[in-house]
Scaffold this motif. Structure first.
Motif, PDB file in Angstrom:
ATOM      1  N   LEU A 271       0.802  -1.218   0.000  1.00  0.00           N
ATOM      2  CA  LEU A 271       0.000   0.000   0.000  1.00  0.00           C
ATOM      3  C   LEU A 271       0.838   1.273   0.000  1.00  0.00           C
ATOM      4  O   LEU A 271       0.402   2.305  -0.519  1.00  0.00           O
ATOM      5  CB  LEU A 271      -0.970  -0.004   1.180  1.00  0.00           C
ATOM      6  N   ASP A 272       2.038   1.218   0.585  1.00  0.00           N
ATOM      7  CA  ASP A 272       2.910   2.393   0.497  1.00  0.00           C
ATOM      8  C   ASP A 272       3.333   2.628  -0.950  1.00  0.00           C
ATOM      9  O   ASP A 272       3.340   3.765  -1.433  1.00  0.00           O
ATOM     10  CB  ASP A 272       4.149   2.211   1.389  1.00  0.00           C
ATOM     11  N   VAL A 301      -9.225  -2.462   1.592  1.00  0.00           N
ATOM     12  CA  VAL A 301      -8.052  -1.621   1.887  1.00  0.00           C
ATOM     13  C   VAL A 301      -8.271  -0.171   1.473  1.00  0.00           C
ATOM     14  O   VAL A 301      -7.347   0.636   1.538  1.00  0.00           O
ATOM     15  CB  VAL A 301      -6.777  -2.171   1.197  1.00  0.00           C
ATOM     16  N   ALA A 302      -9.478   0.159   1.049  1.00  0.00           N
ATOM     17  CA  ALA A 302      -9.734   1.503   0.521  1.00  0.00           C
ATOM     18  C   ALA A 302      -9.478   2.582   1.565  1.00  0.00           C
ATOM     19  O   ALA A 302      -8.866   3.629   1.270  1.00  0.00           O
ATOM     20  CB  ALA A 302     -11.161   1.600   0.003  1.00  0.00           C
ATOM     21  N   GLU A 303      -9.912   2.360   2.786  1.00  0.00           N
ATOM     22  CA  GLU A 303      -9.727   3.369   3.824  1.00  0.00           C
ATOM     23  C   GLU A 303      -8.254   3.586   4.131  1.00  0.00           C
ATOM     24  O   GLU A 303      -7.788   4.732   4.233  1.00  0.00           O
ATOM     25  CB  GLU A 303     -10.475   2.962   5.094  1.00  0.00           C
ATOM     26  N   VAL A 355     -12.032  14.742  -1.063  1.00  0.00           N
ATOM     27  CA  VAL A 355     -11.202  14.266   0.043  1.00  0.00           C
ATOM     28  C   VAL A 355     -10.099  15.281   0.312  1.00  0.00           C
ATOM     29  O   VAL A 355      -9.786  15.613   1.460  1.00  0.00           O
ATOM     30  CB  VAL A 355     -10.615  12.882  -0.271  1.00  0.00           C
ATOM     31  N   ILE A 356      -9.498  15.777  -0.757  1.00  0.00           N
ATOM     32  CA  ILE A 356      -8.561  16.900  -0.697  1.00  0.00           C
ATOM     33  C   ILE A 356      -8.847  17.804  -1.884  1.00  0.00           C
ATOM     34  O   ILE A 356      -9.390  17.377  -2.896  1.00  0.00           O
ATOM     35  CB  ILE A 356      -7.077  16.466  -0.706  1.00  0.00           C
ATOM     36  N   THR A 391     -10.015  10.636  -9.127  1.00  0.00           N
ATOM     37  CA  THR A 391     -11.212  10.080  -8.501  1.00  0.00           C
ATOM     38  C   THR A 391     -10.880   8.745  -7.857  1.00  0.00           C
ATOM     39  O   THR A 391      -9.916   8.079  -8.250  1.00  0.00           O
ATOM     40  CB  THR A 391     -12.347   9.872  -9.526  1.00  0.00           C
ATOM     41  N   LEU A 392     -11.690   8.344  -6.865  1.00  0.00           N
ATOM     42  CA  LEU A 392     -11.501   7.066  -6.187  1.00  0.00           C
ATOM     43  C   LEU A 392     -12.821   6.320  -6.126  1.00  0.00           C
ATOM     44  O   LEU A 392     -13.834   6.867  -5.673  1.00  0.00           O
ATOM     45  CB  LEU A 392     -10.943   7.273  -4.779  1.00  0.00           C
TER      46      LEU A 392
END
Length: 487
Positions: A271-272, A301-303, A355-356, A391-392
């Motif tokens: 994830l990093d 793992v989205a969060e 989100v940002i 986008t996510l």
């Protein structure tokens, strides 16, 4: 600064066209504006059909001699052009940064060295370009690459000189002559390239540069009956107009168009690494056709992925691209900024959540943005924004991830983050894209084919694929024992 010269950070740039080995001025000009602060750098000669006709005539006149020039000599001159680029690398870097707003450190360390590499690569590839002879019922087949003729190259503003020379270098190596039309928002380094090429010994008329607005001279360039090849990098709507214009003469086209590429993050990914790859998509203020602007992340793992992404994105510095500490510079033009903000505000009004980012930062800059709660059929997911807007979305299964990834009209690239090599093999085989990166991003080699599927383009560039486009590929078949005895 003389009437036809402007000065950028101490570098003199001629504002006239380069046609037939001479500088040619137009009666009218257009302003060149720096995206860094909105200042007018100078007035550029504004081409008309008259300058286009002169450039095509010069290219046509120069073609027979250049096409007949031995491969080794063409390669030598291209290497000399590369030498000239390297000699003036710092000048090219600062002029390009001032003209298009991309990071100076990137131009110094990566982009301008790549410009020189473009010339060296295609010069060297020319010398080894061959196809092994083969036999058919005793007859010998010999494949050759014949220069096609004058070529119109229309290039974009997001990486002006690098993308221009990605076309100019193989076209010249192939033995074609060139009419280069740089983007009107970023014309300066194309003018410097003309000077460098002339100093390197490129004969007059082999490279011509015509500046101006595509809406005013585009049709004259692409409909000209003496043009034998057209290569364009840019938007789908413009590509449609070029294709329609070229159709009357059946002029072959190479089109490298837009993208809406996905980044697929599976639960077994590092994830990093995935977050690092995601933050890279803000490169060049999001003005990269290959950017993976759609994050597709496995639900479980989205969060955590989002948390790591936001943390890393928060470490980016946005500001003057001439500052070594800057990570994100300005967007190219107020018109582009307006377009970017329009996409974002319509998405927010439709229920998306920022989100940002999600807003402008002054007249030239847009805050790095990530939007979630977006529908698959929404404009923000389906259309290319060409700015720092991502986008996510989430998925539950591998099949859903592939379906979402392929569910746009584009197919330029895709990026995949997974720790399972078997999954990587399965998924990449199903993705509709010209380039797929697994656990990496933007690793490029000129030996590899580059181009897009669907509305992301027509044809491939790189290695022999470039020569296949810029040449008429010929097969010569010779009968066995068919020669008369002249002895």
């Amino acid at each position: 600064m003389t009437e036809h010269t402007l000065t950028v950070a101490g570098v003199a740039v001629d504002t006239r066209h380069w046609i037939g080995g001479e500088r040619v001025a137009s009666t009218e000009t257009f302003p060149d504006v720096s995206p860094i602060d909105g200042s007018v750098l100078g007035e550029i000669s504004r081409g008309t059909a008259m300058e286009v006709a002169a450039a095509v005539a010069a290219a046509k006149a120069a073609f027979p001699a250049w096409a007949a020039t031995p491969r080794a000599e063409r390669a030598r001159i291209l290497h000399a052009v590369a030498d000239g680029v390297e000699k003036r690398l710092e000048e090219l870097a600062i002029v390009e940064t001032t003209d298009n707003g991309a990071l100076l450190r990137s131009h110094r360390r990566g982009v301008m060295p790549r410009v020189a590499h473009n010339f060296r690569f295609f010069a060297d590839w020319l010398l080894k370009l061959e196809h092994e002879d083969f036999e058919t019922r005793g007859h010998t087949n010999h494949v050759s690459w014949d220069p096609a003729g004058p070529s119109v190259l229309i290039t974009p503003w997001n990486a002006p000189l690098m993308l221009a020379t990605w076309k100019v270098a193989p076209a010249l190596a192939a033995g074609n002559t060139v009419i280069l039309k740089p983007a009107e928002w970023t014309p300066l380094t194309a003018s410097l390239l003309a000077d460098i090429a002339a100093e390197a010994g490129l004969p007059a008329g082999v490279l011509n540069v015509v500046q101006g607005y595509g809406s005013e001279i585009g049709d004259a360039l692409t409909s000209h009956p003496d043009v034998r090849r057209i290569s364009f990098t840019g938007s789908v709507p413009t590509a449609r107009r070029i294709a329609a214009s070229a159709a009357a003469n059946l002029t072959p086209l190479s089109l490298e168009l837009g993208g809406k590429s996905p980044l697929l993050v599976f639960a077994d990914a590092d994830l990093d690494l995935a977050a690092d790859l995601a933050v890279e998509q803000y490169d060049n203020a999001g003005q990269v056709c290959l950017a993976a602007t759609r994050f597709l992340v496995e639900e479980s793992v989205a969060e955590e992925f989002t948390r790591r992404f936001v943390e890393k994105a928060g470490q980016l510095t946005q500001g003057d691209p001439r500052d070594e500490a800057t990570d994100i510079g300005p967007n190219i033009h107020p018109r582009q900024l307006e377009k970017i903000d329009g996409f974002v505000q319509r998405a927010l009004a439709s229920g998306a959540r920022a989100v940002i980012g999600g807003h402008r930062k002054g007249a030239q800059y847009y805050a790095p943005t990530l939007l979630t709660d977006v529908a698959q059929d929404s404009e923000i997911v389906q259309e290319e924004v060409f700015g720092p807007v991502l986008t996510l979305q989430t998925f539950a299964t591998e099949a859903e991830a592939v379906r979402l990834a392929n569910d746009t009209r584009f197919g330029l690239a895709a990026t995949l983050a997974t720790g399972d090599p078997e999954r990587a093999e399965r998924v990449t085989a199903q993705l509709v894209a010209g380039t797929v990166w697994t656990n990496c991003f933007f690793v490029r080699d000129l030996q590899a084919p580059f181009g897009g599927s669907r509305h992301s383009g027509v044809g491939r560039e790189g290695g022999t694929w470039s020569f296949d486009f810029y040449c008429d590929v010929k097969n010569t078949v010779t009968a066995p024992n068919g020669w008369r005895n002249h002895g």
